[in-house]
Design an enzyme around this catalytic site. Structure first.
Site, PDB file in Angstrom:
ATOM      1  N   THR A   1      51.205  49.850  70.870  1.00  0.00           N
ATOM      2  CA  THR A   1      49.964  49.606  71.594  1.00  0.00           C
ATOM      3  C   THR A   1      50.126  49.966  73.049  1.00  0.00           C
ATOM      4  O   THR A   1      50.740  49.243  73.776  1.00  0.00           O
ATOM      5  CB  THR A   1      49.619  48.154  71.488  1.00  0.00           C
ATOM      6  OG1 THR A   1      48.662  48.042  70.526  1.00  0.00           O
ATOM      7  CG2 THR A   1      49.113  47.523  72.676  1.00  0.00           C
TER       8      THR A   1
ATOM      9  N   GLU B   1      54.809  40.814  77.100  1.00  0.00           N
ATOM     10  CA  GLU B   1      54.121  39.666  77.682  1.00  0.00           C
ATOM     11  C   GLU B   1      54.945  38.390  77.531  1.00  0.00           C
ATOM     12  O   GLU B   1      55.229  37.946  76.413  1.00  0.00           O
ATOM     13  CB  GLU B   1      52.752  39.494  77.027  1.00  0.00           C
ATOM     14  CG  GLU B   1      51.796  40.608  77.419  1.00  0.00           C
ATOM     15  CD  GLU B   1      50.497  40.600  76.644  1.00  0.00           C
ATOM     16  OE1 GLU B   1      49.571  41.320  77.069  1.00  0.00           O
ATOM     17  OE2 GLU B   1      50.414  39.907  75.628  1.00  0.00           O
TER      18      GLU B   1
END
Length: 376
Positions: free
Chosen positions: A163, A241
């Site tokens: 992604t 993240e």
């Protein structure tokens, strides 16, 4: 290389432009709900040539229907008019929140400023496409030819096109058909071997643009392209993240290369493995379990060892399993994990002679926090 680029970032919104003319190839998301920006770019690069790229961040322009498609075309038109070229010679990319129409008023109001500031600062463009990224990502390869690459990505990262957005530029000369073969090869060993959270985005895109200013051998170029792509892919994993540690899984002596890579990817995508690494828990049973459901041929008399690294230097190494038997070295392994920012698990299947690898990161409290607050 005569690469002209610029970008701005205002809060969550960003706009970036690259002007670079050449043959082009692309690899795109496998998600069924492709962003109109992906659809438009796929259409535009069919002729194998572009003159520029325009990209926005903060809004994915995904699941936005016909209006989203028109907005993506409008973004291309803005740059095409400046370059006095056809709209079809421009690629467009978007990243951010899904299901919201682009703020075209903001994009058009900032376009002139970004275009007027075009220069050699590729990092300005890299910063403009960031979303939850903690740092801009850039890699280069410079020998008798040059390859520059930038990308964004920190969440919704999983193999089969990670992604992300990635843009790679070279002064080498290759036709578009050959570029596509080279790019697919490089992506297979880089962006497609990383996983942050098992999510595949609607907007994934890797573009490779070749100016055609110098001749270079195919294998020589592929070596440099793989190096740039893997460098960028590893930066994405490091910036996962909430991540605190990189995870690398290497499988050796597998039946086939395909099986070695599949097994490694399955392990790094396991949430149980990710959380164990976050907690410095050498729970090797989780690795065995995830390998077991990877649908590759396995051998119960395998070997498994753990290696720890800190800032690129080896911290320690310990065997966890030998010939299918646990060695009871968990306490030593735990101390290595505590001192490391990268953990590597090496599995020897003792079946064939093929090798594969994959990169991931740990799963932390911050990952949950970041993604629970994404649109607020």
């Amino acid at each position: 290389m005569q690469l002209k680029c610029n970008g701005i970032k205002e809060g969550k919104n960003g706009l970036g432009i690259v002007v670079y003319e050449g043959n082009v190839a692309g690899v795109f998301t496998q998600n069924r709900f492709k962003s109109p920006s992906v659809i438009v770019t796929e259409e535009h690069i069919k002729n194998g040539f572009i003159e520029g790229i325009i990209a926005n961040s903060g809004n994915a322009n995904a699941f936005t229907g016909k209006k989203g498609y028109r907005n993506a075309k409008r973004m291309c038109q803005l740059l095409a008019e400046k370059l006095k070229t056809d709209t079809e010679n421009i690629a467009v990319a978007s990243t951010g929140v899904i299901g919201v129409q682009l703020n075209m008023e903001w994009i058009e109001s900032k376009f002139e400023k970004v275009y007027a500031g075009l220069g050699k600062d590729i990092m300005a463009f890299a910063k403009s496409i960031m979303t939850t990224d903690r740092f801009p990502k850039f890699a280069r390869y410079e020998e008798e030819f040059k390859i520059y690459g930038v990308c964004k990505g920190a969440g919704m990262i999983h193999p089969n096109m990670a992604t992300m957005l990635a843009f790679i530029f070279t002064d080498a000369r290759f036709e578009a058909v050959e570029l596509k073969e080279l790019l697919r090869n490089a992506v297979r060993y880089s962006f497609n071997v990383i996983s942050v959270d098992g999510e595949t985005s609607t907007n994934d895109m890797v573009l490779l643009v070749a100016k055609g200013e110098c001749e270079v051998g195919r294998e020589r170029f592929l070596e440099g392209l793989k190096e740039v792509c893997l460098n960028l892919a590893k930066q994405i994993v490091r910036d996962g993240e909430g991540a605190t540690k990189i995870i690398k899984v290497t499988i050796v002596n597998a039946k086939s290369e395909e099986e070695a890579f599949r097994g490694a990817r399955t392990i790094v995508a396991s949430n149980l493995v990710k959380t164990a690494v976050f907690g410095n828990d050498p729970n090797w049973g989780r690795i065995i379990a995830s390998l077991g459901y990877s649908e590759i041929e396995v051998n119960e008399e395998l070997d498994l060892k753990l290696l720890g690294h800190k800032n690129g230097y080896r911290v320690g190494e310990v065997e966890l399993v030998r010939n299918g038997v646990g060695l009871g070295n968990e306490d030593f392994a735990r101390e290595i994990m505590k001192r490391s920012d990268e953990i590597e698990f090496v599995i020897d299947l003792k079946i064939g002679n093929c090798k594969g690898y994959a990169y991931g990161c740990d799963l932390t409290y911050d990952y949950v926090r970041i993604n629970s607050e994404y649109t607020t």
